[in-house]
Scaffold this active site. Structure first.
Site, PDB file in Angstrom:
ATOM      1  N   ASP A 160      -0.285  -7.322  10.110  1.00 11.34           N
ATOM      2  CA  ASP A 160       0.988  -6.811   9.623  1.00 11.34           C
ATOM      3  C   ASP A 160       1.668  -6.132  10.801  1.00 11.34           C
ATOM      4  OD1 ASP A 160       3.111  -5.588   8.358  1.00 11.34           O
ATOM      5  OD2 ASP A 160       1.908  -4.221   7.146  1.00 11.34           O
ATOM      6  N   GLU A 190      10.013  -1.047  10.918  1.00  9.02           N
ATOM      7  CA  GLU A 190       9.931  -1.472   9.513  1.00  9.02           C
ATOM      8  C   GLU A 190       9.033  -0.547   8.716  1.00  9.02           C
ATOM      9  OE1 GLU A 190       8.291  -3.771   5.997  1.00  9.02           O
ATOM     10  OE2 GLU A 190       7.240  -2.774   7.649  1.00  9.02           O
ATOM     11  N   ASP A 213       6.872 -11.792   6.565  1.00 16.32           N
ATOM     12  CA  ASP A 213       6.005 -10.609   6.549  1.00 16.32           C
ATOM     13  C   ASP A 213       4.731 -10.942   5.781  1.00 16.32           C
ATOM     14  OD1 ASP A 213       5.062  -7.950   6.819  1.00 16.32           O
ATOM     15  OD2 ASP A 213       7.040  -7.102   6.407  1.00 16.32           O
ATOM     16  N   HIS A 299      -2.906  -2.773   5.886  1.00 16.71           N
ATOM     17  CA  HIS A 299      -2.793  -1.437   6.467  1.00 16.71           C
ATOM     18  C   HIS A 299      -4.159  -0.820   6.772  1.00 16.71           C
ATOM     19  CE1 HIS A 299       1.705  -0.412   5.650  1.00 16.71           C
ATOM     20  NE2 HIS A 299       1.529  -1.630   6.115  1.00 16.71           N
TER      21      HIS A 299
HETATM   22 CO    CO Z   1       3.108  -2.972   6.714  1.00 18.46          CO
HETATM   23 ZN    ZN Z   2       4.855  -5.645   7.333  1.00 14.51          ZN
END
Ligand code: CO
Ligand code: ZN
Length: 326
Positions: A160, A190, A213, A299
């Site tokens: 990511d 972002e 994404d 994440h």
């Molecule tokens: Co992210």
């Molecule tokens: Zn992202």
């Protein structure tokens, strides 16, 4: 694709400090005149006489910022973007100047009480003075984690969103013949609120917006209920907290996937957002959608995806780039 993905994911680039990532991307696109705007978005353009399509992929990753250095030389920090404190004890961080550190955890009676206030960074300094030779309050750091190749599946930090950066680089390198005006924007910030895409969309003023994404999956033990899974193709987003995909764009993406035999799946994400969340609200409105890359352990330091989904996302982006749009 794997080699490019490895270089991109391993690069340092928390929100606001995307320059190392931007340099890698620029070097991959020598055939284009590129522009870096005031906030740091990298804009790569192929002119055309028909519709202007803005593709965006954010360059930044989540990280931390130093808030305090104590007299023993330990650092306290705040999060940059959506960091989960339960991921952090024992992890490693890297500052822009190459300084490395490990994240320690204070003695806690109940692990469920863990917050960022219980965590600190140890850079091996003996005291504050020594620590401050390497790090200052306000310095950013990213997490570190090596790239691992599991065959179809690959794992790293910052999948990511460097995986989508890789797809967008490939799109521009292998751009099919098209009358459409294609603008690839590698955006900044972002993870702290879709900030770069907001100003980039105003400047580009596109007819259509497509964000690239990652998205979450529901295919691991006792995962949340979600249709999306690894290896089942590019995900066509219908909704998240930032966007209701424009019906024309959604239907066009489905139609193009069907026509070109591109594996795809429908995505409804019950949280989160992407650059498309601000692109579609730019000026008087921009019909927008998202081509998502399914990704496990979002994440975290070991984000996993399937390279076949990357190929599918690339194929779908190419099809949209050359599509005859209204
Ligand atoms: Co992210
Ligand atoms: Zn992202």
């Amino acid at each position: 694709m794997k080699e490019l993905l490895q270089r991109l994911t391993q690069a340092y680039g928390p929100s606001g400090s995307e320059d190392k990532v931007r340099e890698i991307i620029k070097a991959e696109l020598p055939g284009y005149e590129t522009k870096t705007d005031a906030l740091g978005n990298l804009i790569v353009e192929k002119k055309g006489s028909k519709n202007k399509i803005m593709f965006s992929a954010h360059m930044d990753e989540i990280g931390i910022i130093v808030t305090h250095i104590d007299k023993e030389g330990f650092l306290r920090f705040d999060f940059v973007g959506g960091v989960n404190p339960f991921h952090l004890p024992g992890e490693r961080v890297e500052f822009k100047n190459g300084t490395l550190g490990v994240i320690g955890l204070e003695k806690l009676d109940k692990i469920s009480d863990l917050t960022k206030a219980n965590l600190y960074i140890d850079i091996g300094a003996e005291n504050k003075e020594e620590a401050m030779k390497l790090v200052r309050v306000g310095d950013f750091a990213s997490f570190t984690s090596p790239f691992i190749d599991l065959g179809n599946k690959v794992v790293s930090k910052a999948m990511d969103n460097r995986s989508a950066c890789a797809v967008l680089i490939k799109l521009m390198q292998e751009l099919p013949e098209t009358q459409n005006h294609i603008v690839a924007v590698f955006t900044v910030q972002e993870e702290v609120g879709l900030r770069g895409a907001r100003t980039a969309a105003f400047g580009v003023d596109p007819d259509y917006g497509i964000a690239l994404d990652v998205t979450a999956t529901g295919d691991t033990p006792k995962a949340m209920t979600m249709e999306v899974g690894l290896g089942k193709g590019a995900a066509i987003k219908v909704k998240d907290n930032s966007l209701l995909t424009h019906p024309y764009v959604k239907d066009k993406l489905i139609e193009l996937a069907e026509q070109n035999n591109i594996p795809y799946q429908m995505e409804v994400l019950e949280f989160g957002g992407t650059d498309a969340g601000v692109i579609h609200l730019s000026r008087s409105g921009v019909p927008s959608g998202v081509i998502s890359i399914p990704c496990r352990y979002l994440h975290g330091r070991s984000e996993m995806l399937d390279t076949r989904d990357l190929e599918a996302a690339l194929a779908l982006a190419k099809a949209f780039a050359k599509a005859d749009l209204k």
